[in-house]
Design a protein around this motif. Sequence first.
Motif, short mmCIF file in Angstrom:
data_model
loop_
_atom_site.label_atom_id
_atom_site.label_comp_id
_atom_site.label_asym_id
_atom_site.label_seq_id
_atom_site.Cartn_x
_atom_site.Cartn_y
_atom_site.Cartn_z
N SER A 23 0.82 -1.22 0.00
CA SER A 23 0.00 0.00 0.00
C SER A 23 0.85 1.27 0.00
O SER A 23 0.37 2.34 -0.36
N TYR A 25 1.34 2.83 2.45
CA TYR A 25 0.68 3.67 3.47
C TYR A 25 1.33 3.34 4.81
O TYR A 25 1.03 2.32 5.43
N VAL A 27 2.22 3.61 8.62
CA VAL A 27 1.52 4.00 9.85
C VAL A 27 2.40 3.66 11.06
O VAL A 27 2.99 2.58 11.13
N ASN A 43 2.57 -0.65 11.04
CA ASN A 43 1.84 -1.64 10.25
C ASN A 43 2.82 -2.60 9.58
O ASN A 43 3.93 -2.20 9.16
N GLU A 45 2.72 -5.40 6.60
CA GLU A 45 1.90 -5.97 5.52
C GLU A 45 2.44 -7.33 5.08
O GLU A 45 3.59 -7.69 5.36
N THR A 52 -2.15 -8.75 6.99
CA THR A 52 -1.56 -7.48 7.44
C THR A 52 -2.06 -7.13 8.83
O THR A 52 -3.22 -7.35 9.16
N CYS A 54 -2.36 -3.84 11.49
CA CYS A 54 -2.27 -2.38 11.61
C CYS A 54 -1.33 -1.98 12.75
O CYS A 54 -1.15 -2.73 13.72
N ALA A 55 -0.82 -0.78 12.64
CA ALA A 55 0.12 -0.24 13.62
C ALA A 55 -0.48 -0.19 15.03
O ALA A 55 0.20 -0.51 16.01
N GLU A 56 -1.74 0.20 15.11
CA GLU A 56 -2.37 0.33 16.44
C GLU A 56 -2.43 -1.01 17.15
O GLU A 56 -2.16 -1.11 18.35
N PRO A 84 -8.14 5.65 12.48
CA PRO A 84 -7.96 4.20 12.64
C PRO A 84 -9.09 3.40 11.99
O PRO A 84 -10.24 3.86 11.93
N CYS A 85 -8.76 2.21 11.52
CA CYS A 85 -9.77 1.35 10.90
C CYS A 85 -10.73 0.81 11.97
O CYS A 85 -10.47 0.90 13.17
N CYS A 88 -9.28 -1.77 14.50
CA CYS A 88 -8.43 -1.16 15.54
C CYS A 88 -9.27 -0.39 16.55
O CYS A 88 -8.95 -0.38 17.74
N1 THU Z 1 -3.45 0.63 8.57
C1 THU Z 1 -3.03 0.81 9.87
O1 THU Z 1 -1.90 0.49 10.21
N2 THU Z 1 -3.91 1.34 10.75
C2 THU Z 1 -5.17 1.70 10.45
O2 THU Z 1 -5.94 2.02 11.36
C3 THU Z 1 -5.60 1.79 9.06
C4 THU Z 1 -4.79 0.97 8.12
C5 THU Z 1 -2.54 0.05 7.61
C6 THU Z 1 -2.91 -1.34 7.16
C7 THU Z 1 -2.23 -1.40 5.81
O3 THU Z 1 -0.90 -1.78 5.99
C8 THU Z 1 -2.24 0.04 5.31
O4 THU Z 1 -2.50 0.85 6.45
C9 THU Z 1 -3.30 0.33 4.25
O5 THU Z 1 -4.54 -0.10 4.65
#
Ligand code: THU
Length: 132
Positions: A23, A25, A27, A43, A45, A52, A54-56, A84-85, A88
């Motif tokens: 991604s 992306y 975090v 995070n 992946e 994957t 997430c960082a949280e 945050p997703c 999380c």
């Molecule tokens: N991601 C996080 O680490 N935390 C979140 O709350 C949202 C998404 C990461 C997961 C993945 O590695 C990337 O962001 C894209 O979704």
Amino acid sequence: MDLKSKLVHIAQDMRQRSRAPYSQYRVGAAVATADGAVIGGCNVENASYSLTCCAERVALFRAVAEGHRHFQALAVATEDGGSPCGACRQVMWELCGEIPVYLVDGKGAVRETTSGRLLPAAFDADSLSSPT
Ligand code: THU
């Protein structure tokens, strides 16, 4: 340095450790324990995307594995200051209850919210104790 600044700083640092080849992306997260320790996460992946983490959740699970059970605040760092997703938010609520959550972007701007505001009408342990 106050706790908020410390958390924000460590979450930003943790972004450098992000493994996000798919991604891009990146975090970082940092959680403050009740006794003032700060534990970071990033995070991680996987080519099998759904694996994957997430960082949280990396930060929180790492903190639990290190023996911490009570938390007072959490920071999340991304380039765009994203939220945050859902997964999380659920884990934050379960492990932390109501705490401040600091969302920081790549320029260092911080948006402050709480775990409860991020997950209104949460499903949690109380939801499981009502009789059928
Ligand atoms: N991601 C996080 O680490 N935390 C979140 O709350 C949202 C998404 C990461 C997961 C993945 O590695 C990337 O962001 C894209 O979704």
